[in-house]
Design a protein around this motif. Structure first.
Motif, mmCIF file in Angstrom:
data_model
loop_
_atom_site.group_PDB
_atom_site.id
_atom_site.type_symbol
_atom_site.label_atom_id
_atom_site.label_comp_id
_atom_site.label_asym_id
_atom_site.label_seq_id
_atom_site.Cartn_x
_atom_site.Cartn_y
_atom_site.Cartn_z
ATOM 1 N N TYR A 46 49.982 42.928 56.384
ATOM 2 C CA TYR A 46 49.960 44.043 57.336
ATOM 3 C C TYR A 46 51.007 43.847 58.425
ATOM 4 N N LEU A 47 51.140 42.621 58.936
ATOM 5 C CA LEU A 47 52.121 42.376 59.988
ATOM 6 C C LEU A 47 53.548 42.583 59.485
ATOM 7 N N LEU A 48 53.799 42.232 58.237
ATOM 8 C CA LEU A 48 55.136 42.419 57.678
ATOM 9 C C LEU A 48 55.444 43.891 57.418
ATOM 10 N N LEU A 49 54.437 44.662 57.043
ATOM 11 C CA LEU A 49 54.644 46.065 56.676
ATOM 12 C C LEU A 49 54.091 47.031 57.715
ATOM 13 N N GLN A 50 53.904 46.581 58.943
ATOM 14 C CA GLN A 50 53.280 47.388 59.976
ATOM 15 C C GLN A 50 54.092 48.648 60.280
ATOM 16 N N CYS A 51 55.386 48.517 60.423
ATOM 17 C CA CYS A 51 56.225 49.676 60.764
ATOM 18 C C CYS A 51 56.188 50.749 59.670
ATOM 19 N N PRO A 52 56.401 50.413 58.389
ATOM 20 C CA PRO A 52 56.316 51.446 57.353
ATOM 21 C C PRO A 52 54.918 52.064 57.232
ATOM 22 N N ILE A 53 53.885 51.276 57.456
ATOM 23 C CA ILE A 53 52.523 51.816 57.364
ATOM 24 C C ILE A 53 52.282 52.842 58.451
ATOM 25 N N ILE A 54 52.644 52.510 59.686
ATOM 26 C CA ILE A 54 52.426 53.412 60.828
ATOM 27 C C ILE A 54 53.271 54.673 60.688
ATOM 28 N N SER A 55 54.534 54.529 60.247
ATOM 29 C CA SER A 55 55.383 55.707 60.094
ATOM 30 C C SER A 55 54.878 56.603 58.966
ATOM 31 N N GLY A 56 54.344 56.022 57.911
ATOM 32 C CA GLY A 56 53.782 56.818 56.823
ATOM 33 C C GLY A 56 52.538 57.564 57.249
ATOM 34 N N ILE A 57 51.710 56.929 58.053
ATOM 35 C CA ILE A 57 50.516 57.599 58.568
ATOM 36 C C ILE A 57 50.920 58.732 59.497
ATOM 37 N N SER A 58 51.922 58.501 60.336
ATOM 38 C CA SER A 58 52.369 59.533 61.270
ATOM 39 C C SER A 58 52.985 60.710 60.541
ATOM 40 N N GLN A 59 53.764 60.470 59.523
ATOM 41 C CA GLN A 59 54.373 61.560 58.767
ATOM 42 C C GLN A 59 53.310 62.364 58.028
ATOM 43 N N GLY A 60 52.301 61.715 57.530
ATOM 44 C CA GLY A 60 51.247 62.409 56.807
ATOM 45 C C GLY A 60 50.365 63.235 57.737
ATOM 46 N N ALA A 61 50.256 62.837 58.983
ATOM 47 C CA ALA A 61 49.400 63.534 59.937
ATOM 48 C C ALA A 61 50.056 64.802 60.480
ATOM 49 N N THR A 62 51.399 64.856 60.440
ATOM 50 C CA THR A 62 52.091 66.001 61.049
ATOM 51 C C THR A 62 52.418 67.102 60.042
ATOM 52 N N LYS A 63 52.070 66.921 58.800
ATOM 53 C CA LYS A 63 52.384 67.948 57.795
ATOM 54 C C LYS A 63 51.574 69.187 57.997
#
Length: 50
Positions: A33-50
């Motif tokens: 999770y710490l290694l992939l934190q940025c892609p995870i958060i950006s993916g969640i944010s992109q999915g929430a704004t659709k």
């Protein structure tokens, strides 16, 4: 050796080392999770704004 096999090695006939089994199963997930934190958060944010 798979993760399940490695965790089974911590269990002996006398006692089961629950603290070591828990550490062996939680630590890799936290590191991943710490290694992939940025892609995870950006993916969640992109999915929430659709």
């Amino acid at each position: 050796m798979t993760m399940a096999m490695a965790m089974a090695c911590f269990a002996s006939r006398q006692a089961i080392a629950f603290n070591q089994i828990l550490a062996a199963s939680v630590v890799p997930v936290v590191i991943l999770y710490l290694l992939l934190q940025c892609p995870i958060i950006s993916g969640i944010s992109q999915g929430a704004t659709k």
